[in-house]
Design a protein around this motif. Sequence first.
Motif, mmCIF file in Angstrom:
data_model
loop_
_atom_site.group_PDB
_atom_site.id
_atom_site.type_symbol
_atom_site.label_atom_id
_atom_site.label_comp_id
_atom_site.label_asym_id
_atom_site.label_seq_id
_atom_site.Cartn_x
_atom_site.Cartn_y
_atom_site.Cartn_z
ATOM 1 N N VAL A 165 -4.304 -0.303 -11.926
ATOM 2 C CA VAL A 165 -3.095 0.432 -11.545
ATOM 3 C C VAL A 165 -1.848 -0.442 -11.597
ATOM 4 C CG1 VAL A 165 -4.406 2.036 -10.125
ATOM 5 C CG2 VAL A 165 -3.438 -0.011 -9.070
ATOM 6 N N ALA A 166 -1.981 -1.634 -12.159
ATOM 7 C CA ALA A 166 -0.812 -2.513 -12.273
ATOM 8 C C ALA A 166 0.290 -1.798 -13.047
ATOM 9 C CB ALA A 166 -1.203 -3.813 -12.968
ATOM 10 N N GLY A 167 1.492 -1.805 -12.510
ATOM 11 C CA GLY A 167 2.625 -1.170 -13.156
ATOM 12 C C GLY A 167 2.863 0.259 -12.742
ATOM 13 N N CYS A 168 1.919 0.883 -12.055
ATOM 14 C CA CYS A 168 2.102 2.262 -11.583
ATOM 15 C C CYS A 168 3.092 2.270 -10.419
ATOM 16 C CB CYS A 168 0.774 2.861 -11.146
ATOM 17 S SG CYS A 168 -0.415 3.090 -12.495
ATOM 18 N N ARG A 169 3.940 3.281 -10.382
ATOM 19 C CA ARG A 169 4.969 3.344 -9.353
ATOM 20 C C ARG A 169 4.764 4.482 -8.355
ATOM 21 N NH1 ARG A 169 6.163 -1.296 -9.073
ATOM 22 N NH2 ARG A 169 7.855 -0.649 -7.639
ATOM 23 N N THR A 170 3.883 5.409 -8.652
ATOM 24 C CA THR A 170 3.643 6.524 -7.737
ATOM 25 C C THR A 170 2.151 6.680 -7.522
ATOM 26 O OG1 THR A 170 3.459 8.217 -9.465
ATOM 27 C CG2 THR A 170 5.692 7.710 -8.647
ATOM 28 N N PRO A 171 1.753 7.269 -6.407
ATOM 29 C CA PRO A 171 0.312 7.469 -6.179
ATOM 30 C C PRO A 171 -0.319 8.388 -7.224
ATOM 31 C CG PRO A 171 1.622 8.580 -4.492
ATOM 32 C CD PRO A 171 2.555 7.703 -5.248
ATOM 33 N N GLY A 172 0.434 9.399 -7.685
ATOM 34 C CA GLY A 172 -0.107 10.287 -8.715
ATOM 35 C C GLY A 172 -0.365 9.567 -10.012
ATOM 36 N N GLU A 173 0.558 8.707 -10.418
ATOM 37 C CA GLU A 173 0.379 7.927 -11.638
ATOM 38 C C GLU A 173 -0.837 7.015 -11.508
ATOM 39 O OE1 GLU A 173 2.874 4.713 -14.416
ATOM 40 O OE2 GLU A 173 3.738 5.464 -12.526
ATOM 41 N N ALA A 174 -1.000 6.402 -10.347
ATOM 42 C CA ALA A 174 -2.138 5.514 -10.133
ATOM 43 C C ALA A 174 -3.453 6.288 -10.171
ATOM 44 C CB ALA A 174 -1.988 4.796 -8.793
ATOM 45 N N ALA A 175 -3.480 7.483 -9.583
ATOM 46 C CA ALA A 175 -4.702 8.292 -9.589
ATOM 47 C C ALA A 175 -5.093 8.684 -11.013
ATOM 48 C CB ALA A 175 -4.505 9.535 -8.732
#
Length: 811
Positions: A153-163
Amino acid sequence: MLVSLKSFLTGVGGRHYFNFSILLVGLLLPGLTATARAADAPAPWWSPAAAAALDDAGTNRAALVEALDKVPAAQREGMDFLIANMPAVDRQQLSADLLLKDVALAYAGWEQAPWHDQIPPEIFLNDVLPYATVNETRDDWRQLLIDKCTPLVAGCRTPGEAALRLNEKLFPLTGVHYSTARKRADQSALETLDSKLASCTGLSILLVDACRAVGVPARLAGTPMWTDNSGNHSWVEVWDGGRWHFVGASEPDAKGLDHGWFEQKAAQAKADEPKYAIYASSFKKTGLIFPLDWAPDLTYINAVNVTDRYAQEQAKPAAEKVRLLVKVLDHPKGKRVAAAVTVTAMDDPAVTFSGTSRDESADLNNVQTFDLDRSHLYQIDVVAGKAVVHQAFCPGAAEQETAVVYLSDSTTLMPADFKALTPRQAAKLRATFDRYFAANAREQSDWNFTDNEEECLRQNEPEVRQLAWKAYLAAPSHGALQSDFQSDRVRFQDYVSPYTVKIVGQRPANGWPVFIAMHGGGGVEKEVNDSQWRIMQKYYRDHPELGGYLYVALRAPNDTWNGFYDDYVYPLIDNLTREFRLFGDADPNKFFIMGYSHGGYGAFAIGPKIPDHFAAIHASAGAPTDGETTGVTLRNTRFTCMVGELDTMYGRHDRDLKFQKEIAQLRGDRTDIYPVTVTVIAGNGHTGLPDRDKITTMYSAVRDPVPRELTWLQTDRVVTDFFWLQCPNPAKQHEIDATCRDNHLTIITTNVSPATVYLDRRLVDFSRPVMLDYNGKTAPVRLRPSLRTLCATLQQRGDPDLAFTARVELP
């Protein structure tokens, strides 16, 4: 009490008072000191709810108290929340070490997440902090998943993007996939990572834990049963942007959150019916129990009913639509196969849909779905490698239908030691076939093929079939038939029909499709019939853009009322199609027959009599003929009829509607048989029907020469062959119902004796016995493919795809 005791002691004797006083102080001092110490100790910091939970912890109370005592002040709220809400089974077994470690990791993950400020504390407590999702095994999963998931999840800025990133990357990384062979439905994350196999619930638990490991709020969602009663399902919800979104575990969708194969099913959920509602898991007590399909008696998992959000966000199908689910199996009771699926309206090829069926890696309820207009009949085309299967879909009244397609229904079942013929084998076999087809009948009856030649057939039936067909094409026995073809005529006994041939477009790769068009007229003067024939020569419009075909306008052999529907017509049409297969470079599986008025009556008679000749049949301004036309035989063949609403002469309109009802009764609850339609044109009489472009809707059809199910109701004494059945003595009201699937041959006859069933590798696997169920009596039959049977049926039928290699004689 001290005063009373002192008085007692004084009464006993003063000299003893001091000694007893010292003794009494010695006895009471420890208790007084402990009371003083207790009065000075601080009160427990945890909530009354947590205190009540401790009282229910049994012998594990000390471990929970230790966890509460040792948790850092900044994490107290979290530990209190867990102990206050955890199920009784956890209160009585979880260790302080596990709780302290897990809480510390959860807080660290949340605090380090770039989206920390987007997560409300109450969401963190309920959907990041918990050590478990539902009833899975309690184990130490968080550190392992932190190590695996943090780089993802490196670089993800929102929980939805990380999921979404985790759903896309984690399962390929770990090798975990869906499988019905998983050990349990409710596996923990560590159990799933160990076995690599999981149900939709196990996959969802793993994704929930992975999200929580990196500070993404996540919870399990699911339904005990879809409203179509196809099964239960579990998926994941993640918090982003101030609300919950859904995602299918191990089922990434290019459209992102709130998209998945089950969204249409979820749209049909019913909030007020517990069986059909959608629930999300909650660690916090809610007063509502999450129904677990795998553990229906377990009642300690809390839930929130979230049905309304799904039902509101997803559009439901309109009343005029039917939802079609397509499953592709390698064979009956076999495994699911990923295959290209195309669904096309039979009457409008421009109406087409495509997708891919699901294989064994997909959830059992994940099925390729199409929303179709129920006003059409459809053809389902399935392609998987070299296997191609065509199947009809005829919508009924149900809102949703399922079509199951078996690849084995259209795949030549090759032996394990299949191999191509060597050039020498092919040349020798071709020479043998040339000699055989040049021999007379007596010589053929005494012919013996060598063991090596028979072995070629066993190992490579398709190649041997083509060699035999090419030899038969070159045989010297076709002189009379070839002379008729060169003269543009066809005959049977004394009946002769001339025809014209028009080439439209370019030749397709497999040969020319052939459209046989029959004219109006009938019982009128020759001049009128000749005039009608000339009209038919250009009646159906040319459509070279379709890919090319031959347009054959057939003249009736006489000028009688029933010129196109009498016993002499059917063998005459058989000779016509044979001419074009032998000398016209025709595609054997692309013959069509159609007609208007008198020709429409012909189509109604010829098509159902010999449907094994045609890919599709059409009748305009015609009607069924009593005693000659039956819809029973059209189980696998596309047949269309068009009639004017005002075309009441000879009861045409009413007869066609009666035929339509007959087809509906024959079809019953099935959607894969009887691809037959009757179209009534409002306000139209006998002439002027809008059918001149009918070729465009017929062209895509392809004959299936070996359908797995046959119904042959005989209506005459002349038609002796029907697909892979033969009856030397046909008669009215004699019937054969036959099914051949998975090496099981079922035959039911009425008034029929004797009969022959022809088989080959398109229908059975010769390496196994064929189980024959004949009129209720069952016995195994061992069959061997035979070159003699192949050559004999090739001569009988004059059709490479209606030639067979084995036969079963029915007594």
